[in-house]
Design a protein around this motif. Structure first.
Motif, PDB file in Angstrom:
ATOM      1  N   HIS A  85     -25.533  26.782  39.077  1.00 30.43           N
ATOM      2  CA  HIS A  85     -25.144  25.685  38.170  1.00 30.43           C
ATOM      3  C   HIS A  85     -23.511  25.360  38.581  1.00 30.43           C
ATOM      4  N   HIS A  87     -20.930  21.380  39.572  1.00 29.89           N
ATOM      5  CA  HIS A  87     -20.629  20.115  39.354  1.00 29.89           C
ATOM      6  C   HIS A  87     -20.123  19.706  40.619  1.00 29.89           C
ATOM      7  N   LYS A 301     -30.586  18.232  31.880  1.00 24.75           N
ATOM      8  CA  LYS A 301     -29.425  18.895  31.341  1.00 24.75           C
ATOM      9  C   LYS A 301     -29.011  18.725  30.140  1.00 24.75           C
ATOM     10  N   HIS A 385     -25.690  29.351  31.107  1.00 27.77           N
ATOM     11  CA  HIS A 385     -24.566  30.181  30.579  1.00 27.77           C
ATOM     12  C   HIS A 385     -25.149  31.305  29.609  1.00 27.77           C
ATOM     13  N   ASP A 448     -20.412  27.597  37.906  1.00 25.15           N
ATOM     14  CA  ASP A 448     -19.787  26.509  37.058  1.00 25.15           C
ATOM     15  C   ASP A 448     -18.449  25.683  37.743  1.00 25.15           C
TER      16      ASP A 448
HETATM   17 ZN   LIG Z   1     -21.285  23.185  33.883  1.00 24.39          ZN
END
Ligand SMILES: [Zn+2]
Length: 551
Positions: A85, A87, A301, A385, A448
């Motif tokens: 996970h 970005h 997502k 998460h 993340d």
């Molecule tokens: Zn995220």
């Protein structure tokens, strides 16, 4: 498409001298993460980067006497790490904004911004991040006026170190295009105001959206640059795969252009961002995979709720430090169900952001309803998460075959305040890696990034110690939920691969799989967990080729 590729590569092989076809890599040890052969000292792979064999060095050197040899000496080889996970464009964007970490005062901020602005086109937004007024002599929030003298016309937007507040100048506030004065506040956020009701330039949590919306979207070339820089950052930290959690169709097209030009150094498993064009496109065409094997999209997502730090995570009972507040839902349960059903109908995987126990309960209820009898099957739906779970919901992930996609560094970043938000009872079901794993749920680990560092060593360390960088608290925060180094490594390799439907191709080192691996100076399963932060990534390999080599 695959048949064509194999044919092409066979022709290629025939044309090459025999010696160039096979590479034998030897090292002190290879942790394969393959149950059939957990340890080896040598690995052979072909010119296409497919693993041929693993075994003892003498064995493989005898079998491939003509092979090109790579001797890693005392180093340890592990499968390429996969961040389940992150970005990527967001990570790349951090390279396009001014670094304000460690600034000692507003003067230093302005000096760094002036230097950064020299490279920018006239009128372009100047963005930065990393300031922390607690590091300054005058420990107060700054204001727009502090920036306006140096930047009267260019919009300036600077994120605080924690990403939960932003500092805008006058030009940026004018670009928002709405009257920011008065006494109104956006849901889940706060506009700092002076006694006269005028915005000071500080925007907290959801109020930051007002400014973000005013920043123009990057053009195609900038988007490609952002993705390239994000991917480069990732391979430099030992990652050979990333699950990009929320990709627009435009971003997917940018990825495709890079993949077409052989400019993707690692594998990206892109998730379509919400119920929009990317999902519609996927529904029309079915799961997407680029012929290079470096890019795929087969998931959508979604978002159930907000985040804990800003009290946006949806809880079943009030926040322990904010009576009457139970957080907020970003998507209504009805919409969540409608979109999940649409994705299910299109044969897609669903990955939903859920932080609070109410958010997680709604997602589990939705998955159970939408999947019906298919919960028993190989759907691989995920919760991103899965941060706070009610006791009755903890075992439901295993029961419904839902993957827990978790980020160990979130626990060590949140631990100074998480218990204030949740109280002593609820904290038991928070960041509950051990409880989830022992219940039979699969943990796909990630970071993340850029919310946390892209560096998976920090994730391995956090997962196994639950301590911060200084080793505090000694023995770890709620140590009963620590993972072992092997379990953490598995979460960043084979189980992350599984979460992306990739476990037959990558995630472990076994014959037939891609030679995606990392050479480490130390043995992550041999050193004390406290030292995992200091692992040395010597090189990162994808398809049998180095994509990063340490100088
Ligand atoms: Zn995220």
């Amino acid at each position: 498409m695959r048949a064509i590729r194999i044919l092409l590569s066979c022709t290629f092989l025939l044309a090459m001298p025999a010696a160039a076809q096979v590479t034998v890599l030897t090292a002190a040890r290879i942790h394969t993460m393959d149950a059939a052969r957990p340890r080896a000292q040598a690995m052979a792979f072909d010119a296409n980067g497919r693993i041929l064999a693993l075994g003892r060095s003498d064995e493989l050197l005898a079998r491939y006497p003509q092979a090109r040899r790579i001797e890693a000496g005392p180093a340890t080889v592990v499968p390429g790490l996969i961040d389940a996970h992150g970005h990527v464009s967001g990570l790349g964007a951090t390279h396009l904004s001014a670094d304000l970490v460690g600034t000692t005062g507003k003067e230093e901020v302005i000096a760094r911004l002036r230097a950064f602005a020299r490279e920018l086109p006239q009128g372009a937004w100047l963005t930065g991040r990393g300031w922390d007024q607690n590091d300054w002599s005058e420990q107060r929030f700054p204001t727009a006026a502090d920036l306006d003298a140096a930047f009267p016309d260019r919009p300036v937007w600077l994120e605080r170190i924690d990403g939960h507040a932003g500092w805008a100048n006058g030009a940026a506030m004018r670009a928002v295009g709405r009257d920011l004065s008065g006494n109104w506040q956006p849901d889940g956020g706060r506009i700092e105001r002076g006694a006269d009701g005028r915005a000071t330039g500080i925007f907290v949590d959801a109020a930051m959206e007002l400014v973000y919306k005013a920043i123009p979207a990057p053009d195609d070339a900038t988007l490609e640059r952002m993705l390239s820089m994000g991917m480069q950052d990732a391979v430099e930290h030992g990652l050979t795969g990333v699950h990009d959690a929320g990709v627009s169709l435009r971003e997917l097209e940018a990825y495709r252009r890079l993949a077409d030009q052989d400019r993707m150094p690692l594998r990206v498993d892109a998730m379509a961002d919400g119920d929009n064009k990317a999902l519609a496109w996927l529904c029309e065409h079915g799961p997407y995979a680029h012929a290079s094997g470096r890019l795929q999209m087969r998931a959508v997502k979604l978002y159930a709720d907000g985040a804990l730090g800003s009290r946006g995570a949806a809880l079943l009972a009030d926040y322990s430090d904010d009576a009457g507040n139970r957080g907020l839902l970003v998507t209504s349960p009805q919409d969540l169900q409608r979109i999940a059903a649409k994705a299910h109908g299109c044969g897609l995987q669903v990955a939903t952001h859920a932080i609070g126990d109410r958010g997680n309960e709604i997602v589990l209820d939705t998955y159970e309803k939408v999947l019906g009898a298919a919960t028993a099957g190989d759907h691989r739906w995920r919760i991103e998460h899965a941060q706070v779970l009610a006791p009755q919901d903890l075992p439901r992930l295993a029961r419904l075959h839902v993957i827990a996609s978790m980020q160990p560094t979130h626990a060590t970043s949140d631990m100074p305040w998480a218990e204030e938000r949740l109280g002593a009872a609820r904290i038991d079901g928070a960041y509950a890696w051990r409880k989830l794993r022992d219940s039979g749920a699969r943990l796909a680990l990630g970071s993340d990034f850029p919310v946390e560092s892209v560096d998976p060593r920090l994730g391995l360390y956090a997962a196994t110690t639950r301590e911060d960088a200084e080793g505090k608290p000694a023995g770890g925060w709620h140590p009963e939920d620590k993972l072992t180094p092997w379990e953490a490594l598995r979460g960043f390799t084979l189980d992350a691969a599984f979460a992306g439907f990739d476990e037959k191709e990558v995630g472990s080192l076994a014959p037939g799989k891609h030679a995606d691996f990392v050479i480490l100076a130390e043995d992550p399963l041999g050193i004390p967990a406290e030292q995992l932060r200091q692992l040395t990534v010597q090189s990162t390999w994808v398809d049998g080729r180095p994509v990063y080599e340490r100088k």
